[in-house]
Design a protein around this motif. Structure first.
Motif, mmCIF file in Angstrom:
data_model
loop_
_atom_site.group_PDB
_atom_site.id
_atom_site.type_symbol
_atom_site.label_atom_id
_atom_site.label_comp_id
_atom_site.label_asym_id
_atom_site.label_seq_id
_atom_site.Cartn_x
_atom_site.Cartn_y
_atom_site.Cartn_z
ATOM 1 N N ALA A 1 -7.457 -4.331 0.580
ATOM 2 C CA ALA A 1 -6.378 -4.956 1.211
ATOM 3 C C ALA A 1 -6.937 -5.989 1.241
ATOM 4 N N ASP B 1 -4.503 5.392 1.230
ATOM 5 C CA ASP B 1 -4.008 3.250 0.803
ATOM 6 C C ASP B 1 -3.143 3.009 2.207
ATOM 7 N N ALA C 1 0.661 -1.169 -0.178
ATOM 8 C CA ALA C 1 -0.278 0.191 -0.496
ATOM 9 C C ALA C 1 1.024 1.204 0.165
ATOM 10 N N TYR D 1 -2.103 -5.616 -1.342
ATOM 11 C CA TYR D 1 -2.912 -4.694 -1.576
ATOM 12 C C TYR D 1 -3.030 -4.457 -3.060
ATOM 13 N N SER E 1 -9.390 0.805 -4.718
ATOM 14 C CA SER E 1 -8.521 -0.976 -4.221
ATOM 15 C C SER E 1 -9.130 -1.587 -2.636
ATOM 16 N N LYS F 1 -4.359 -1.868 -5.526
ATOM 17 C CA LYS F 1 -4.896 -0.895 -6.273
ATOM 18 C C LYS F 1 -5.538 -0.263 -7.768
#
Ligand SMILES: Cc1cc2nc3c(=O)[nH]c(=O)nc-3n(C[C@H](O)[C@H](O)[C@H](O)COP(=O)(O)OP(=O)(O)OC[C@H]3O[C@@H](n4cnc5c(N)ncnc54)[C@H](O)[C@@H]3O)c2cc1C
Lengths: 511, 332
Positions: free
Chosen positions: B249, B168, B101, B232, B247, B234
């Motif tokens: 996670a 992020d 991230a 992660y 995004s 994105k």
């Protein structure tokens, strides 16, 4: 890239402007006119600048404001725009809405084209608002109605091929559609219908569109990459190929140059050019070296200064090399004549050659030609379009400097990809306020977004211009947008009519 | 741009006291880490502090400390740069989701100056807010995006403001069940990541629980259980230098082919990092197959409320979850 800046200083009635400009002569005349003073009293200096792209040839507003502030202050004044000021306060490309109707016979011959277009000019008129592209096709019946309209948005003006990339996007999307409807390969359709004489009447000084398209299709492996059935790749990630072509003005015209030789054998070239990025100073010196038959190292160049240099047409309209470059050759010839008559300079003497040619074309049309071939990959789940392969084939006449020439094509194509897939100055509809002024918000491409671009030059010499060189800088952006958009259609089978073709629109079209 | 004074802090207590005193004098103060966000807001006249309290001069707040050996968790100083965080070997190995991230943020230049605390506390990047519209975030009483240009706005948890949380690292930290140590003039508290961020319904003016005189000191991340893997993903509208459109996670605790425990958090879709507990429950104790991943992705979007121009985020988010989940589960 450089936002508008200017330093203005008055010495009694004489004004000096240090400013990035795409034309010191135009800047001087416009500023003098607006201030109501004689042009000789304005001294414009531009030795270095950070790019032009059209928004520094028509925008002497910042210079004028700085000059007036300096007068008011009784002291030199420096004006510097922020990036945001630059987005809002300096013109951009005019947005358009285009409606086309095309009549075509069963064998794929275009019979009639009609365009009704609207160009958003902003709150005041700075340019024509024309929409180019129809003239690309050979067709007996053409009607084109374009209405420039005032809007509450940022003013529109010249930007790399002012009326071209958006116009070509319109017409070449339309013609791509027509080809599919006829069940024809778009390349064959273009070869059948493209211009062979300008507006069906005037001959071109040379003609290489066939070569550009055929060579491009072969090197690109068009038949292999293009899908007869658009959107037919299986799986969520789909590929497609598209092409677009162009013919772009390459006119001749007036400009000036002076060359001086001293007793040490050193040549000094005086030209009014500024370097908006393509390396104009180097090119001018190369042309002088060629014309004089001496090594480049013997040429010193003085440029970008109205008090030291002769008239220059301005570094816009892709004409620096063809117009000022031609003047350089003529000035060199004049100098050689002097040397032939009077011999080499002796003592403190110098020899000077100068020229202000204004060549004409005698009923012909001069154009640069080109075709772009693009393969894209569209991720239909994530809505992302990515250029995988890009080939640009250009006839720009004689290539003077292969390195800078290739960069011009790559740069224009990259800008075209940005216009096709990324960049947007978005406004809030209710307040008319711009929301994305700046590189972050307008989503300009980064290095990582720019694909490898392959460039092929088909060199020609039509006997005009400096050694047959034709226009180049703008033309590389002209077909790029249409080529990318046509490739997206081939990949997903949905015609994307609204630029830029962003994720929200792709996912929306596929929903 | 308004002029301001800079005050270099040498410890956190002094920093918060300074902010408190400045405010008591009727002047405005802001904490500043790398300044990559704050200075832009000052230049655009969105905020107008009289004093910037510089936290970068505090020693020792930029470290990763492993609490009790390699595997029992870590404490990350809030002043660590995003670049240092993304390169830290233990973070990369055990908390890949956080390193990844941090690595996707903006550009190398910004990651070199931007701090983790600054990243978590950055203000929204909604174009109405950043262009100075008198919106909820700027002290006004409307969210202009509601009936305006809302391409990048929330599809979950919106109203009255429809911003999306821009950070992020915040998304990764919620997925790691991190805890945030907060220091104020009257003491300190530790807030679970999931409670640190607040919805506009609770307070539309701010994005987290921090009071104006409180600073984020450090972030505690619990140890990773055996079999944990994380990532992660994105989606951006260009390859660098921009925030997430969407995004995710994902942290999975795997026992051979079986997922024992899952944590899934979304970024770019809500005013806070958007955790999906019902989807996590669907995955616990299961083998993550193509079918289950598709079902999970489908379930994730239940209750989404797109605005006029951001309906594309629904299929997009579905696609992102589906793919990321499958790829992570298949990793060996
Ligand atoms: C062009 C651009 C692109 C970007 N793209 C991304 C992206 O893709 N992803 C992403 O996550 N971010 C992105 N950002 C945001 C960027 O990551 C942040 O600017 C940066 O992380 C902030 O860190 P900083 O230390 O510079 O914060 P600062 O600018 O110093 O502070 C940011 C805010 O947090 C407050 N603050 C700082 N430290 C503390 C603290 N310890 N306690 C309490 N409050 C504090 C400040 O008062 C301020 O309001 C982008 C920024 C830019 C300019």
């Amino acid at each position: 890239m450089e936002p508008r800046t200017c330093i203005a200083a008055w010495d009694a009635d004489k004004l000096t402007l240090y400013t990035p400009t795409q034309g010191i002569s135009n800047c001087r005349t416009d500023t003098a006119r607006d201030l109501g003073i004689p042009p000789e009293t304005v001294h414009v200096i531009c030795h270095y600048m950070g790019g032009g792209f059209g928004n520094k040839n028509q925008n002497q507003d910042a210079d004028l404001i700085t000059a007036m502030l300096a007068k008011e202050a009784g002291a030199p004044v420096k004006l510097e725009f922020t990036r945001k000021d630059d987005f809002i306060g300096v013109h951009g490309r005019w947005p358009t809405i285009q409606y086309y109707k095309v009549g075509v016979s069963r064998d794929g011959t275009i019979k009639a084209i009609q365009l009704r277009g609207y160009s958003g000019m902003g709150p005041y008129r700075k340019n024509t608002g024309a929409i180019a592209g129809i003239e690309l096709y050979q067709c007996p019946n053409i009607e084109s109605l374009v209405y420039p309209v005032y809007t509450n948005k940022t003013v529109s003006g010249n930007f790399r091929g002012p009326e071209y990339p958006q116009g070509f996007f319109g017409i070449e999307s339309m013609m791509d559609d027509v080809a599919y409807k006829l069940g024809m390969d778009p390349v064959d359709f273009v070869l059948k219908n493209m211009t062979r004489k300008y507006r069906d009447e005037m001959p071109y000084t040379n003609y290489s569109l066939d070569d550009c398209i055929r060579r491009g299709a072969e090197v690109f492996e068009w038949k292999k990459r293009w899908h007869p059935q658009p959107g037919s790749d299986r799986g969520p990630i789909k590929r497609g190929a598209g092409m677009a072509f162009m013919a772009f003005r390459s006119a001749l015209g007036r400009s000036s140059a002076v060359v001086r030789l001293n007793t040490k054998g050193q040549y000094t070239l005086f030209v009014g050019v500024t370097d908006v990025g393509p390396g104009a100073k180097t090119t001018m010196a190369m042309i002088a070296a060629e014309a004089l038959g001496v090594p480049l190292s013997k040429i010193e160049i003085v440029s970008g200064d109205t008090d030291r240099c002769p008239y220059s047409v301005g570094e816009s309209g892709s004409r620096t090399t063809i117009q000022t470059g031609y003047a350089v050759i003529q000035a060199a010839e004049a100098l050689k004549l002097q040397i032939a008559e009077k011999g080499l300079p002796k003592g403190d003497d110098v020899r000077v050659g100068s020229a202000t040619p204004n060549p004409t074309l005698e009923g012909k049309v001069r154009a640069a030609f080109g075709a772009h071939f693009v393969e894209v990959e569209v991720d239909t789940q994530l809505g992302r379009a990515r250029v995988l392969k890009y080939l640009a084939v250009h006839d720009c006449g004689r290539i003077m400097n292969p390195l800078t020439a290739t960069s011009q094509i790559k740069g224009g194509a990259t800008m075209g990809i940005g216009m096709a897939l990324h960049e947007d100055l978005l406004y809030d509809r209710r307040t008319g306020q711009p929301l994305t002024a700046g590189f972050y918000g307008a989503r300009l491409l980064t290095h990582r977004d720019a694909p490898e671009i392959e460039v092929i030059f088909i060199e020609s010499d039509d006997g005009y211009g400096p050694y047959g060189a034709k226009s180049m800088g703008e033309s590389s952006k002209v077909p790029a947008v249409a080529a990318v958009a046509n490739a997206v259609f081939n990949a997903i089978g949905r015609r994307m009519r609204d630029l830029p073709i962003t994720r929200d629109k792709i996912l929306g079209a596929l929903a | 741009m308004k002029t301001f004074a800079n005050a270099n802090a040498h410890d956190l207590q002094q920093a918060v006291t300074l902010v408190q005193q400045t405010r008591q004098d009727g002047r405005a103060a802001s904490f500043v880490g790398g300044g990559s966000d704050l200075l832009a807001l000052v230049k655009e006249r969105i905020v107008a502090p009289d004093v910037l309290v510089n936290l970068k001069t505090i020693k020792g707040l930029d470290q990763v400390t492993l609490t009790g050996g390699d595997a029992t968790g870590m404490t990350i100083g809030g002043l660590i740069t995003l670049d240092a965080l993304s390169r830290h070997p233990v973070v990369r190995r055990q908390y890949a989701v956080l390193a990844e991230a941090a690595e996707t943020v903006a550009t190398p230049q910004i990651r070199n100056v931007g701090t983790l605390a600054g990243n978590v506390c950055q203000r929204p990047w909604c174009w109405y807010f950043r262009n100075g519209f008198p919106c909820l975030k700027n002290g006004g009483n409307t969210c202009f995006s509601a009936a305006g240009e809302n391409q990048f706005h929330a599809i979950f948890g919106g109203g009255p403001s429809h911003i999306v949380h821009p950070s992020d690292t915040a998304v990764a930290l919620v997925a790691l069940d991190a805890r945030f140590r907060v220091v104020g003039p009257t003491g300190e508290r530790v807030v679970p990541a999931a409670e640190f961020f607040i919805l506009p319904q609770q307070d539309a003016r701010r994005e987290n629980v921090l009071g104006p005189e409180e600073a984020l000191a450090e972030i505690q991340v619990p140890s990773a259980r055996p079999g944990t893997r994380s990532t992660y993903h994105k989606v951006m509208d260009r390859e660098a230098w921009t925030h997430a459109v969407v995004s995710t996670a994902i942290v999975l605790e795997m026992d051979k082919q079986i997922c024992r425990n899952a944590r899934i958090v979304l970024g770019g879709v809500a005013p806070i990092p958007w955790r999906l507990p019902h989807v996590e429950r669907m995955l616990a104790g299961q083998r993550i197959t193509e079918t289950l991943a598709a079902k999970a992705a489908e379930a994730a979007l239940e209750g989404a409320k797109p605005l006029a121009r951001n309906a594309y985020k629904v299929p997009l988010t579905r696609g992102v979850i589906h793919r990321t989940l499958l790829a992570l589960a298949a990793r060996t």
